[in-house]
Design a protein around this motif. Structure first.
Motif, PDB file in Angstrom:
ATOM      1  N   GLN A 180       0.851  -1.187   0.000  1.00  0.00           N
ATOM      2  CA  GLN A 180       0.000   0.000   0.000  1.00  0.00           C
ATOM      3  C   GLN A 180       0.887   1.238   0.000  1.00  0.00           C
ATOM      4  O   GLN A 180       1.633   1.488   0.949  1.00  0.00           O
ATOM      5  CB  GLN A 180      -0.900   0.031   1.237  1.00  0.00           C
ATOM      6  CG  GLN A 180      -1.741   1.283   1.347  1.00  0.00           C
ATOM      7  CD  GLN A 180      -1.846   1.781   2.784  1.00  0.00           C
ATOM      8  OE1 GLN A 180      -1.088   1.375   3.646  1.00  0.00           O
ATOM      9  NE2 GLN A 180      -2.797   2.672   3.034  1.00  0.00           N
ATOM     10  N   LEU A 181       0.822   2.021  -1.056  1.00  0.00           N
ATOM     11  CA  LEU A 181       1.684   3.181  -1.225  1.00  0.00           C
ATOM     12  C   LEU A 181       0.947   4.476  -0.898  1.00  0.00           C
ATOM     13  O   LEU A 181      -0.126   4.747  -1.439  1.00  0.00           O
ATOM     14  CB  LEU A 181       2.190   3.250  -2.671  1.00  0.00           C
ATOM     15  CG  LEU A 181       3.006   4.485  -3.059  1.00  0.00           C
ATOM     16  CD1 LEU A 181       4.370   4.459  -2.381  1.00  0.00           C
ATOM     17  CD2 LEU A 181       3.154   4.579  -4.576  1.00  0.00           C
ATOM     18  N   ALA A 224       9.541   7.082  -5.425  1.00  0.00           N
ATOM     19  CA  ALA A 224      10.101   6.304  -6.537  1.00  0.00           C
ATOM     20  C   ALA A 224      11.081   5.258  -6.025  1.00  0.00           C
ATOM     21  O   ALA A 224      11.078   4.100  -6.469  1.00  0.00           O
ATOM     22  CB  ALA A 224      10.793   7.241  -7.528  1.00  0.00           C
ATOM     23  N   SER A 225      11.911   5.652  -5.077  1.00  0.00           N
ATOM     24  CA  SER A 225      12.882   4.718  -4.510  1.00  0.00           C
ATOM     25  C   SER A 225      12.182   3.568  -3.808  1.00  0.00           C
ATOM     26  O   SER A 225      12.575   2.400  -3.942  1.00  0.00           O
ATOM     27  CB  SER A 225      13.791   5.460  -3.528  1.00  0.00           C
ATOM     28  OG  SER A 225      14.681   4.564  -2.904  1.00  0.00           O
ATOM     29  N   LEU A 226      11.127   3.883  -3.059  1.00  0.00           N
ATOM     30  CA  LEU A 226      10.375   2.847  -2.356  1.00  0.00           C
ATOM     31  C   LEU A 226       9.666   1.918  -3.331  1.00  0.00           C
ATOM     32  O   LEU A 226       9.652   0.694  -3.156  1.00  0.00           O
ATOM     33  CB  LEU A 226       9.360   3.499  -1.410  1.00  0.00           C
ATOM     34  CG  LEU A 226       8.520   2.560  -0.540  1.00  0.00           C
ATOM     35  CD1 LEU A 226       9.409   1.635   0.284  1.00  0.00           C
ATOM     36  CD2 LEU A 226       7.604   3.379   0.367  1.00  0.00           C
ATOM     37  N   ILE A 227       9.078   2.477  -4.387  1.00  0.00           N
ATOM     38  CA  ILE A 227       8.402   1.667  -5.401  1.00  0.00           C
ATOM     39  C   ILE A 227       9.388   0.690  -6.045  1.00  0.00           C
ATOM     40  O   ILE A 227       9.088  -0.498  -6.231  1.00  0.00           O
ATOM     41  CB  ILE A 227       7.763   2.560  -6.477  1.00  0.00           C
ATOM     42  CG1 ILE A 227       6.630   3.398  -5.881  1.00  0.00           C
ATOM     43  CG2 ILE A 227       7.224   1.711  -7.642  1.00  0.00           C
ATOM     44  CD1 ILE A 227       6.173   4.532  -6.778  1.00  0.00           C
ATOM     45  N   ARG A 228      10.572   1.185  -6.385  1.00  0.00           N
ATOM     46  CA  ARG A 228      11.580   0.308  -7.001  1.00  0.00           C
ATOM     47  C   ARG A 228      12.017  -0.795  -6.040  1.00  0.00           C
ATOM     48  O   ARG A 228      12.235  -1.939  -6.447  1.00  0.00           O
ATOM     49  CB  ARG A 228      12.781   1.143  -7.446  1.00  0.00           C
ATOM     50  CG  ARG A 228      12.492   2.075  -8.622  1.00  0.00           C
ATOM     51  CD  ARG A 228      13.763   2.664  -9.211  1.00  0.00           C
ATOM     52  NE  ARG A 228      14.447   3.547  -8.284  1.00  0.00           N
ATOM     53  CZ  ARG A 228      14.268   4.865  -8.238  1.00  0.00           C
ATOM     54  NH1 ARG A 228      13.401   5.457  -9.063  1.00  0.00           N
ATOM     55  NH2 ARG A 228      14.942   5.611  -7.369  1.00  0.00           N
ATOM     56  N   LYS A 229      12.120  -0.441  -4.779  1.00  0.00           N
ATOM     57  CA  LYS A 229      12.531  -1.426  -3.783  1.00  0.00           C
ATOM     58  C   LYS A 229      11.472  -2.518  -3.640  1.00  0.00           C
ATOM     59  O   LYS A 229      11.786  -3.714  -3.589  1.00  0.00           O
ATOM     60  CB  LYS A 229      12.750  -0.725  -2.439  1.00  0.00           C
ATOM     61  CG  LYS A 229      13.445  -1.584  -1.394  1.00  0.00           C
ATOM     62  CD  LYS A 229      13.640  -0.822  -0.092  1.00  0.00           C
ATOM     63  CE  LYS A 229      14.556   0.375  -0.265  1.00  0.00           C
ATOM     64  NZ  LYS A 229      14.791   1.066   1.035  1.00  0.00           N
ATOM     65  N   VAL A 230      10.206  -2.113  -3.567  1.00  0.00           N
ATOM     66  CA  VAL A 230       9.104  -3.091  -3.498  1.00  0.00           C
ATOM     67  C   VAL A 230       9.122  -3.988  -4.732  1.00  0.00           C
ATOM     68  O   VAL A 230       8.999  -5.219  -4.640  1.00  0.00           O
ATOM     69  CB  VAL A 230       7.746  -2.366  -3.389  1.00  0.00           C
ATOM     70  CG1 VAL A 230       6.597  -3.355  -3.555  1.00  0.00           C
ATOM     71  CG2 VAL A 230       7.632  -1.642  -2.053  1.00  0.00           C
ATOM     72  N   MET A 265       9.485   2.885   7.090  1.00  0.00           N
ATOM     73  CA  MET A 265       9.370   3.259   5.679  1.00  0.00           C
ATOM     74  C   MET A 265       8.770   4.634   5.464  1.00  0.00           C
ATOM     75  O   MET A 265       8.296   4.964   4.390  1.00  0.00           O
ATOM     76  CB  MET A 265       8.561   2.193   4.921  1.00  0.00           C
ATOM     77  CG  MET A 265       9.243   0.836   4.869  1.00  0.00           C
ATOM     78  SD  MET A 265       8.331  -0.375   3.900  1.00  0.00           S
ATOM     79  CE  MET A 265       6.940  -0.729   4.989  1.00  0.00           C
ATOM     80  N   SER A 266       8.794   5.449   6.508  1.00  0.00           N
ATOM     81  CA  SER A 266       8.239   6.790   6.400  1.00  0.00           C
ATOM     82  C   SER A 266       9.036   7.738   7.284  1.00  0.00           C
ATOM     83  O   SER A 266       9.560   7.336   8.324  1.00  0.00           O
ATOM     84  CB  SER A 266       6.767   6.801   6.824  1.00  0.00           C
ATOM     85  OG  SER A 266       6.295   8.119   6.994  1.00  0.00           O
ATOM     86  N   ASP A 267       9.091   9.006   6.883  1.00  0.00           N
ATOM     87  CA  ASP A 267       9.766  10.018   7.681  1.00  0.00           C
ATOM     88  C   ASP A 267       8.825  10.643   8.713  1.00  0.00           C
ATOM     89  O   ASP A 267       9.238  11.482   9.510  1.00  0.00           O
ATOM     90  CB  ASP A 267      10.312  11.132   6.778  1.00  0.00           C
ATOM     91  CG  ASP A 267      11.414  10.628   5.861  1.00  0.00           C
ATOM     92  OD1 ASP A 267      12.128   9.691   6.261  1.00  0.00           O
ATOM     93  OD2 ASP A 267      11.558  11.167   4.744  1.00  0.00           O
ATOM     94  N   ARG A 269       6.203   4.207 -14.131  1.00  0.00           N
ATOM     95  CA  ARG A 269       7.585   4.352 -14.600  1.00  0.00           C
ATOM     96  C   ARG A 269       8.567   3.593 -13.718  1.00  0.00           C
ATOM     97  O   ARG A 269       9.678   3.292 -14.150  1.00  0.00           O
ATOM     98  CB  ARG A 269       7.979   5.833 -14.640  1.00  0.00           C
ATOM     99  CG  ARG A 269       7.393   6.596 -15.810  1.00  0.00           C
ATOM    100  CD  ARG A 269       8.162   7.884 -16.060  1.00  0.00           C
ATOM    101  NE  ARG A 269       8.143   8.784 -14.917  1.00  0.00           N
ATOM    102  CZ  ARG A 269       7.205   9.701 -14.690  1.00  0.00           C
ATOM    103  NH1 ARG A 269       6.188   9.815 -15.534  1.00  0.00           N
ATOM    104  NH2 ARG A 269       7.279  10.498 -13.641  1.00  0.00           N
ATOM    105  N   HIS A 270       8.159   3.272 -12.505  1.00  0.00           N
ATOM    106  CA  HIS A 270       9.100   2.686 -11.556  1.00  0.00           C
ATOM    107  C   HIS A 270       8.747   1.258 -11.146  1.00  0.00           C
ATOM    108  O   HIS A 270       9.396   0.708 -10.254  1.00  0.00           O
ATOM    109  CB  HIS A 270       9.184   3.573 -10.307  1.00  0.00           C
ATOM    110  CG  HIS A 270       9.635   4.971 -10.604  1.00  0.00           C
ATOM    111  ND1 HIS A 270      10.947   5.279 -10.891  1.00  0.00           N
ATOM    112  CD2 HIS A 270       8.937   6.131 -10.700  1.00  0.00           C
ATOM    113  CE1 HIS A 270      11.045   6.576 -11.127  1.00  0.00           C
ATOM    114  NE2 HIS A 270       9.849   7.124 -11.022  1.00  0.00           N
TER     115      HIS A 270
END
Length: 495
Positions: A237-238, A248-254, A291-293, A327-328
């Motif tokens: 869940q994004l 984008a970094s998190l999406i690529r990691k997932v 996974m969040s700031d 895109r990611h």
């Protein structure tokens, strides 16, 4: 090596000031002297345990990997020499607030026989803040309660004298086999109710053959969950961040983890709802997620975790951002939080792979429509949606009968969020037990309706007459018209 050095409790206790601060976490002795002032939750919680064992409060809110993320390896001074533990070491810090227990003990797991039982037990045994955060919903709780009551107002039309000795509850979700038309909806911070948190859910879902939705605000990182259940099946869940590169970094990691099968973009959280029960109870300001700031804090509005941790969600999210996510990732994309047929049509035109009809459990906008009503709206106004993408439903699912009603009306599967959190109160076994209960109730409902597979479930199985008047027939209001604001300004100018 320094990290292997045994350190006595007497030595650790000497380092108990802001200028010399050691803490024990999971048997390891760490130097927090230079870090405590930078701690997102403030220095107070760290200094409270200076020179002591902080394992319990740390594990209640943090992932095991968090400490290594923030502290340099040379801050690891050694390991606790357990042979030196004495009665003084075992005492709670003077300012420690003991966990509020309304009942002394949880009842044996086998005595819980439905989803409501798990909720009752959680209300009596979870600490006040955990219960407030999990159970709360927006303002007057109207949508939260209507989510369930609208399911209750739909009646079955059972068929009899059919051979229902064997029933098959298997289905496919986004091309992934599932033993049930059920998944765990992503819900934040499961560790608040059990140290294993989302890890317990992951193990249970793997054992029972269903998917787990992982929240952007999970207590554990996606890597830790993939390691916990290497053969498990997850979707993510994004929450799209204002900092697109972080998203984008998190999406690529997932997308790099084979255990994750889809990405659900949350679209029903443009702004945090006013969850008053959550606001009334102060939050531990050391609370954070990997996974969040976003950081928890108390302010003049209260201590609502939902509001105070929503700063990383971009209210400027638009339909154009679907292309950004694509895109990611190579994974299927689902929009989580559709509440009208009009947006379901736009999602279809945008080419997403699925939609989750959800109002965030009634947690953001009170009097938003119950999800089962939105499902009926799709059937009335946009039946072509079902031919183009999978449709899921969450919010209000408590019974196997609820699951069957949603499937009969076109849903591929349903999600359970709060109930799974309440079941996590018992760890992995609790979640497995609730899944078994839902399976048994679904099989019972199927047999008593005269069907043996989910393919046989269709709208003719249900009578929706008691709620049909709630289902919109079109985009526009049936009789009210928009008042021209320019005329109102003109009249005001004459005054």
């Amino acid at each position: 090596m320094t990290s292997d050095k045994l350190i006595s409790v007497t030595e650790i206790a000497r380092h108990n000031t802001a200028s010399d601060c050691w803490l024990v976490v999971d048997g390891q002795v760490w130097d927090f002297t230079e870090f405590h002032e930078e701690h997102p939750g403030g220095s107070a919680i760290i200094l409270k345990y200076a020179g002591r064992d902080a394992t319990k409060p740390y594990n209640e809110v943090h992932s095991p990997s968090t400490i290594r993320k923030y502290l340099h390896p040379d801050k690891l001074k050694g390991v606790l020499d357990t042979s030196t533990i004495n009665d003084e070491w075992l005492k709670e810090p003077p300012a420690e607030n003991t966990r509020v227990m309304l009942d002394n003990e949880k009842p044996p797991l086998h005595t819980l026989i439905n989803a409501h039982d798990f909720e009752i037990v959680a209300s009596k045994t979870a600490n006040k803040k955990t219960w407030a955060f999990y159970s709360s919903a927006a303002t007057d709780l109207i949508t939260r309660d209507a989510n369930k009551s609208c399911f209750d107002r739909i009646w079955f039309r059972p068929r009899i004298m059919r051979n229902v000795r064997s029933v098959d509850t298997r289905t496919s979700i986004m091309g992934v086999e599932s033993s049930l038309p059920l998944f765990v909806s992503p819900a934040a911070m499961a560790k608040l109710i059990h140290p294993d948190g989302e890890r317990a859910i992951a193990k249970a879902c793997y054992e029972k053959g269903i998917l787990q939705g992982v929240s952007n605000n999970s207590s554990y990182s996606i890597e830790e969950l993939a390691e916990t259940a290497p053969n498990g099946k997850f979707f993510f869940q994004l929450y799209v961040s204002p900092d697109r590169e972080k998203s984008a970094s998190l999406i690529r990691k997932v997308s790099s983890l084979p255990q994750f099968k889809a990405i659900h973009i949350t679209v029903d959280a443009a702004w945090p709802g006013k969850r008053e029960a959550d606001e009334r109870v102060k939050v531990d300001e050391s609370t954070s997620v990997p996974m969040s700031d976003a950081k928890a804090k108390n302010d003049k509005k209260g201590g609502g975790i939902g509001r105070l941790m929503a700063g990383h969600i971009d209210p400027a999210l638009t339909w154009d951002d679907i292309a950004f996510v694509r895109r990611h990732t190579h994974l299927p994309i689902c929009l989580k939080g559709i509440m009208s047929a009009d947006d379901a049509i736009l999602a279809m035109k945008a080419g997403v792979d699925g939609i989750l009809l959800s109002n965030h459990g009634g947690r953001n906008l009170d009097t938003s429509p119950p999800s089962i009503i939105t499902l009926l709206e799709l059937q009335r106004r946009a039946p072509e949606v079902f031919d183009c993408m999978e449709v899921y439903v969450d919010s209000g699912i408590r019974r196997g009968t609820d699951t069957l009603k949603a499937v009969a009306l076109g849903a591929t599967a349903v999600g359970m969020g709060r109930s799974m959190l309440f079941a996590t109160n018992y760890g992995q076994e609790g979640v497995e037990h609730l899944i078994d209960i839902m399976r048994d109730e679904l099989e019972t409902a199927m047999r008593n309706n005269g069907i043996t597979s989910l393919d046989e479930a269709s709208p003719e199985l249900v009578n929706t007459g008691d709620v049909d008047h709630l289902v919109p027939a079109g985009r526009l209001h049936q009789y009210a018209r928009k008042v021209a604001k320019s005329r109102q300004k003109l009249l005001a100018a004459k005054l």
